[in-house]
Design an enzyme around this catalytic site. Structure first.
Site, PDB file in Angstrom:
ATOM      1  N   CYS A 116       0.727  -1.013   0.095  1.00  0.00           N
ATOM      2  CA  CYS A 116      -0.227   0.084  -0.011  1.00  0.00           C
ATOM      3  C   CYS A 116       0.530   1.431   0.594  1.00  0.00           C
ATOM      4  O   CYS A 116       1.667   1.435   0.537  1.00  0.00           O
ATOM      5  CB  CYS A 116      -1.131   0.257   1.227  1.00  0.00           C
ATOM      6  SG  CYS A 116      -1.206   1.214   1.684  1.00  0.00           S
ATOM      7  N   GLU A 117       0.143   2.029  -1.451  1.00  0.00           N
ATOM      8  CA  GLU A 117       1.407   3.432  -1.032  1.00  0.00           C
ATOM      9  C   GLU A 117       1.198   4.154   0.087  1.00  0.00           C
ATOM     10  O   GLU A 117       2.058   5.965   0.140  1.00  0.00           O
ATOM     11  CB  GLU A 117       1.319   4.024  -2.230  1.00  0.00           C
ATOM     12  CG  GLU A 117       0.044   4.648  -2.869  1.00  0.00           C
ATOM     13  CD  GLU A 117       0.225   5.346  -3.725  1.00  0.00           C
ATOM     14  OE1 GLU A 117      -0.406   5.528  -3.525  1.00  0.00           O
ATOM     15  OE2 GLU A 117       0.829   4.784  -5.356  1.00  0.00           O
ATOM     16  N   HIS A 118       0.101   4.105   0.812  1.00  0.00           N
ATOM     17  CA  HIS A 118      -0.085   5.395   1.546  1.00  0.00           C
ATOM     18  C   HIS A 118       1.282   4.741   2.884  1.00  0.00           C
ATOM     19  O   HIS A 118       0.387   6.294   4.003  1.00  0.00           O
ATOM     20  CB  HIS A 118      -1.355   5.193   2.269  1.00  0.00           C
ATOM     21  CG  HIS A 118      -2.235   5.725   0.527  1.00  0.00           C
ATOM     22  ND1 HIS A 118      -3.325   5.183   0.168  1.00  0.00           N
ATOM     23  CD2 HIS A 118      -2.175   6.444  -0.006  1.00  0.00           C
ATOM     24  CE1 HIS A 118      -4.063   5.655  -0.280  1.00  0.00           C
ATOM     25  NE2 HIS A 118      -2.910   6.480  -1.158  1.00  0.00           N
ATOM     26  N   HIS A 119       0.910   3.357   3.500  1.00  0.00           N
ATOM     27  CA  HIS A 119       1.625   3.080   4.516  1.00  0.00           C
ATOM     28  C   HIS A 119       2.430   1.842   4.796  1.00  0.00           C
ATOM     29  O   HIS A 119       2.983   1.861   5.593  1.00  0.00           O
ATOM     30  CB  HIS A 119       0.261   2.210   5.529  1.00  0.00           C
ATOM     31  CG  HIS A 119      -0.667   3.216   5.839  1.00  0.00           C
ATOM     32  ND1 HIS A 119      -1.861   3.301   4.780  1.00  0.00           N
ATOM     33  CD2 HIS A 119      -1.609   4.669   6.738  1.00  0.00           C
ATOM     34  CE1 HIS A 119      -3.323   4.330   5.343  1.00  0.00           C
ATOM     35  NE2 HIS A 119      -2.440   4.818   6.296  1.00  0.00           N
ATOM     36  N   GLN A 157      -4.874  -0.703  -5.330  1.00  0.00           N
ATOM     37  CA  GLN A 157      -5.628  -1.351  -6.224  1.00  0.00           C
ATOM     38  C   GLN A 157      -6.590  -1.030  -6.869  1.00  0.00           C
ATOM     39  O   GLN A 157      -6.536  -1.929  -8.001  1.00  0.00           O
ATOM     40  CB  GLN A 157      -6.838  -2.390  -4.582  1.00  0.00           C
ATOM     41  CG  GLN A 157      -6.815  -3.671  -5.504  1.00  0.00           C
ATOM     42  CD  GLN A 157      -8.128  -4.291  -4.801  1.00  0.00           C
ATOM     43  OE1 GLN A 157      -7.462  -4.517  -3.589  1.00  0.00           O
ATOM     44  NE2 GLN A 157      -9.248  -5.009  -5.011  1.00  0.00           N
ATOM     45  N   HIS A 185      -6.332  -5.380   2.572  1.00  0.00           N
ATOM     46  CA  HIS A 185      -4.903  -4.863   2.826  1.00  0.00           C
ATOM     47  C   HIS A 185      -4.174  -4.559   4.524  1.00  0.00           C
ATOM     48  O   HIS A 185      -5.454  -4.153   4.864  1.00  0.00           O
ATOM     49  CB  HIS A 185      -5.929  -3.026   2.804  1.00  0.00           C
ATOM     50  CG  HIS A 185      -5.678  -2.832   1.225  1.00  0.00           C
ATOM     51  ND1 HIS A 185      -5.386  -2.107   0.075  1.00  0.00           N
ATOM     52  CD2 HIS A 185      -6.603  -3.937   0.101  1.00  0.00           C
ATOM     53  CE1 HIS A 185      -5.687  -2.790  -1.196  1.00  0.00           C
ATOM     54  NE2 HIS A 185      -6.317  -3.258  -0.976  1.00  0.00           N
ATOM     55  N   CYS A 187      -3.153  -2.122   5.655  1.00  0.00           N
ATOM     56  CA  CYS A 187      -2.950  -1.119   6.413  1.00  0.00           C
ATOM     57  C   CYS A 187      -4.511  -0.982   7.389  1.00  0.00           C
ATOM     58  O   CYS A 187      -4.868  -0.032   7.554  1.00  0.00           O
ATOM     59  CB  CYS A 187      -2.754  -0.028   5.297  1.00  0.00           C
ATOM     60  SG  CYS A 187      -3.433  -0.241   3.859  1.00  0.00           S
TER      61      CYS A 187
END
Length: 226
Positions: A116-119, A157, A185, A187
């Site tokens: 996940c590119e956010h976490h 995704q 996910h 996250c």
């Protein structure tokens, strides 16, 4: 005699023509299509710098790495993330659709492993990838290779699903492409809302699999998303 080998008595100008029965030349074969070599650019990977950054990151979180168990952890973290972000190169091998096959080709339950590119936490699941052939068909393992190529990087995704479908649509030129991804996910399941057991489903349909209701229904039913 090997009938696929050129005849020793072939006349000048018949190079490239298969010898047939009793030396009768067979049909002229078209030149083979050179597979597209797909390689991910890893020139920017600097493992020593990543190891130093991982050590600083752990120290900033109050985790000491001066024990025997944790001494090598920054280096292992660097190698682990480098692996997660480095898909294996492959050749996009295609073959002529000599039989004019026009039904759905579907590879189900292709493993998906992304971040996940956010976490920067793992995303794990499966992808179902199918297409309606045009002039050429694809080596089946390449469907999994394309998924890996786009999954091995920081992702969301929704983008991953569309990238796989768009890439196949561009390079294979089929009559239709469908991609369904179902993934967990971490996250969302290990932190924050901690929705343990939840999964996310995304889909992209192009060409006939989007426009033709029966083809669309068949694809979604076979993937379990219908």
């Amino acid at each position: 005699m090997d009938i696929s080998a050129p005849s020793a008595a072939a006349a000048p100008g018949t190079a490239g023509v298969r010898a047939g029965v009793a030396g009768i030349p067979g049909p002229q074969l078209p030149p083979p299509v050179t597979p597209l070599r797909v390689v991910h650019d890893t020139r920017a990977v600097d493992l020593p710098a990543a190891e130093r950054a991982a050590a600083q990151f752990l120290a900033a979180l109050g985790i000491a790495t001066d024990t025997e168990s944790l001494y090598g952890t920054p280096a292992r973290m660097a190698r682990a993330y480098a692996e997660l972000f480095s898909p294996r190169p492959f050749d996009l091998t295609t073959f002529p659709n000599d039989e004019g096959y026009d039904e759905l080709v579907l590879a189900r339950s292709i493993p998906v492993r992304s971040v996940c590119e956010h976490h920067m936490l793992p995303v794990v699941g499966t992808a179902h990838v199918g297409y309606l052939p045009g002039d050429r068909i694809l080596g089946l393992s390449k469907l999994a290779r394309v998924v890996e190529h786009f999954a091995c990087r920081p992702q969301v995704q929704e983008r991953l699903t569309k990238q796989v479908a768009d890439w196949l649509h561009t390079h294979l030129e089929p009559k239709g492409v469908g991609v369904v991804i179902e993934a967990e996910h971490t996250c969302m399941t290990l932190r924050g809302v901690r929705a343990t057991g939840s999964s996310t489903i995304t889909s992209t349909l192009l060409g006939a699999l989007r426009q033709d209701a029966r083809s669309r229904a068949e694809f979604l039913a076979l993937t379990g998303a219908g």
